[in-house]
Write a protein that holds these residues in place. Structure first.
Motif, mmCIF file in Angstrom:
data_model
loop_
_atom_site.group_PDB
_atom_site.id
_atom_site.type_symbol
_atom_site.label_atom_id
_atom_site.label_comp_id
_atom_site.label_asym_id
_atom_site.label_seq_id
_atom_site.Cartn_x
_atom_site.Cartn_y
_atom_site.Cartn_z
ATOM 1 N N LYS A 96 -37.200 17.310 -31.736
ATOM 2 C CA LYS A 96 -35.957 18.067 -31.786
ATOM 3 C C LYS A 96 -34.741 17.161 -31.895
ATOM 4 O O LYS A 96 -33.767 17.498 -32.562
ATOM 5 N N GLU A 97 -34.802 15.983 -31.245
ATOM 6 C CA GLU A 97 -33.663 15.072 -31.250
ATOM 7 C C GLU A 97 -34.065 13.651 -31.597
ATOM 8 O O GLU A 97 -33.478 12.700 -31.110
ATOM 9 N N ARG A 98 -35.083 13.472 -32.461
ATOM 10 C CA ARG A 98 -35.536 12.123 -32.761
ATOM 11 C C ARG A 98 -36.102 12.063 -34.177
ATOM 12 O O ARG A 98 -36.699 13.014 -34.662
ATOM 13 N N ALA A 99 -35.871 10.911 -34.826
ATOM 14 C CA ALA A 99 -36.408 10.662 -36.162
ATOM 15 C C ALA A 99 -36.838 9.201 -36.239
ATOM 16 O O ALA A 99 -36.394 8.369 -35.451
ATOM 17 N N ILE A 100 -37.703 8.907 -37.202
ATOM 18 C CA ILE A 100 -38.152 7.532 -37.432
ATOM 19 C C ILE A 100 -37.745 7.139 -38.845
ATOM 20 O O ILE A 100 -38.011 7.873 -39.803
ATOM 21 N N CYS A 101 -37.097 5.985 -38.952
ATOM 22 C CA CYS A 101 -36.743 5.440 -40.263
ATOM 23 C C CYS A 101 -37.997 4.809 -40.854
ATOM 24 O O CYS A 101 -38.590 3.912 -40.257
ATOM 25 N N LEU A 102 -38.432 5.274 -42.000
ATOM 26 C CA LEU A 102 -39.653 4.753 -42.614
ATOM 27 C C LEU A 102 -39.448 3.375 -43.222
ATOM 28 O O LEU A 102 -40.404 2.649 -43.424
ATOM 29 N N ASN A 103 -38.210 3.005 -43.521
ATOM 30 C CA ASN A 103 -37.941 1.678 -44.074
ATOM 31 C C ASN A 103 -38.046 0.597 -43.004
ATOM 32 O O ASN A 103 -38.555 -0.481 -43.266
ATOM 33 N N THR A 104 -37.536 0.879 -41.819
ATOM 34 C CA THR A 104 -37.514 -0.125 -40.749
ATOM 35 C C THR A 104 -38.489 0.189 -39.619
ATOM 36 O O THR A 104 -38.663 -0.622 -38.721
ATOM 37 N N MET A 105 -39.096 1.377 -39.629
ATOM 38 C CA MET A 105 -40.019 1.846 -38.587
ATOM 39 C C MET A 105 -39.358 1.828 -37.214
ATOM 40 O O MET A 105 -39.986 1.525 -36.215
ATOM 41 N N SER A 106 -38.092 2.166 -37.159
ATOM 42 C CA SER A 106 -37.384 2.228 -35.885
ATOM 43 C C SER A 106 -37.059 3.684 -35.561
ATOM 44 O O SER A 106 -36.796 4.496 -36.443
ATOM 45 N N SER A 107 -37.098 3.991 -34.284
ATOM 46 C CA SER A 107 -36.815 5.331 -33.808
ATOM 47 C C SER A 107 -35.309 5.504 -33.652
ATOM 48 O O SER A 107 -34.616 4.608 -33.184
ATOM 49 N N VAL A 108 -34.803 6.673 -34.042
ATOM 50 C CA VAL A 108 -33.373 6.928 -34.032
ATOM 51 C C VAL A 108 -33.112 8.254 -33.313
ATOM 52 O O VAL A 108 -33.729 9.262 -33.648
ATOM 53 N N PRO A 109 -32.198 8.270 -32.322
ATOM 54 C CA PRO A 109 -31.841 9.550 -31.709
ATOM 55 C C PRO A 109 -30.927 10.345 -32.639
ATOM 56 O O PRO A 109 -30.068 9.787 -33.308
ATOM 57 N N VAL A 110 -31.127 11.668 -32.685
ATOM 58 C CA VAL A 110 -30.342 12.532 -33.574
ATOM 59 C C VAL A 110 -29.914 13.767 -32.787
ATOM 60 O O VAL A 110 -30.736 14.402 -32.137
ATOM 61 N N SER A 111 -28.635 14.100 -32.865
ATOM 62 C CA SER A 111 -28.179 15.332 -32.222
ATOM 63 C C SER A 111 -27.970 16.439 -33.253
ATOM 64 O O SER A 111 -28.071 17.609 -32.945
ATOM 65 N N GLY A 112 -27.697 16.071 -34.471
ATOM 66 C CA GLY A 112 -27.506 17.037 -35.540
ATOM 67 C C GLY A 112 -27.049 16.300 -36.786
ATOM 68 O O GLY A 112 -26.473 15.216 -36.699
ATOM 69 N N ALA A 113 -27.320 16.861 -37.948
ATOM 70 C CA ALA A 113 -26.921 16.203 -39.179
ATOM 71 C C ALA A 113 -27.068 17.166 -40.347
ATOM 72 O O ALA A 113 -27.707 18.214 -40.247
ATOM 73 N N SER A 114 -26.487 16.770 -41.430
ATOM 74 C CA SER A 114 -26.688 17.449 -42.690
ATOM 75 C C SER A 114 -27.525 16.496 -43.535
ATOM 76 O O SER A 114 -27.087 15.380 -43.843
ATOM 77 N N VAL A 115 -28.742 16.896 -43.884
ATOM 78 C CA VAL A 115 -29.696 15.976 -44.501
ATOM 79 C C VAL A 115 -30.210 16.523 -45.820
ATOM 80 O O VAL A 115 -30.084 17.714 -46.113
ATOM 81 N N TYR A 116 -30.782 15.628 -46.612
ATOM 82 C CA TYR A 116 -31.377 15.991 -47.883
ATOM 83 C C TYR A 116 -32.896 15.921 -47.759
ATOM 84 O O TYR A 116 -33.447 14.890 -47.377
ATOM 85 N N ARG A 117 -33.557 17.000 -48.032
ATOM 86 C CA ARG A 117 -35.008 17.056 -47.913
ATOM 87 C C ARG A 117 -35.648 16.201 -48.994
ATOM 88 O O ARG A 117 -35.195 16.203 -50.144
ATOM 89 N N VAL A 118 -36.686 15.455 -48.630
ATOM 90 C CA VAL A 118 -37.393 14.577 -49.564
ATOM 91 C C VAL A 118 -38.782 15.155 -49.793
ATOM 92 O O VAL A 118 -39.491 15.501 -48.843
ATOM 93 N N PHE A 119 -39.163 15.235 -51.061
ATOM 94 C CA PHE A 119 -40.496 15.707 -51.439
ATOM 95 C C PHE A 119 -41.276 14.526 -52.013
ATOM 96 O O PHE A 119 -40.810 13.869 -52.947
#
Length: 120
Positions: A96-119
């Motif tokens: 719900k409040e966390r994402a992982i950057c696939l480029n750096t493999m680091s965990s990032v806290p997220v409270s909300g954002a406007s994002v672009y879906r990747v297929f």
């Protein structure tokens, strides 16, 4: 008054074991391990096997990135997304409040954002 000796006692009610020799400490450790194994039915947790990945093939794959941004809450867990339309950094929502950057493999806290879906 009674003649009582005072002994050091830790907060959990046990006496400190500073006076154990190395052999006594090893014997106590082995005894505790046997106790916990018997309590668990003699089973040890099996650890997953790591296997070598072998030869690596470079794969050219084009990503499709949605043109219009969506809200962070609209993404499901495990879905990849980017913060910009070019897809400079690719992330995966892991909670719900966390994402992982696939480029750096680091965990990032997220409270909300406007994002672009990747297929993929």
């Amino acid at each position: 008054m009674s003649n009582q000796t005072t002994e050091a006692v830790t907060t959990n009610g046990h006496q400190p074991s500073d006076n154990l020799t190395e052999e006594q400490a090893k014997a106590l450790h082995a005894k505790l391990n046997r106790f916990y194994r018997q309590r668990n039915g003699g089973k040890r947790k099996s650890k997953p096997l790591l296997k070598p990945i072998g030869d690596i093939n470079a794969v050219d794959k084009k990503l499709m990135i949605q043109k219009s941004p969506i809200d962070w809450d609209a993404l499901k867990n495990g879905m990849p997304f980017a913060l910009d339309y070019e897809g400079t950094l690719i992330y995966t929502k892991t909670g719900k409040e966390r994402a992982i950057c696939l480029n750096t493999m680091s965990s990032v806290p997220v409270s909300g954002a406007s994002v672009y879906r990747v297929f993929l």
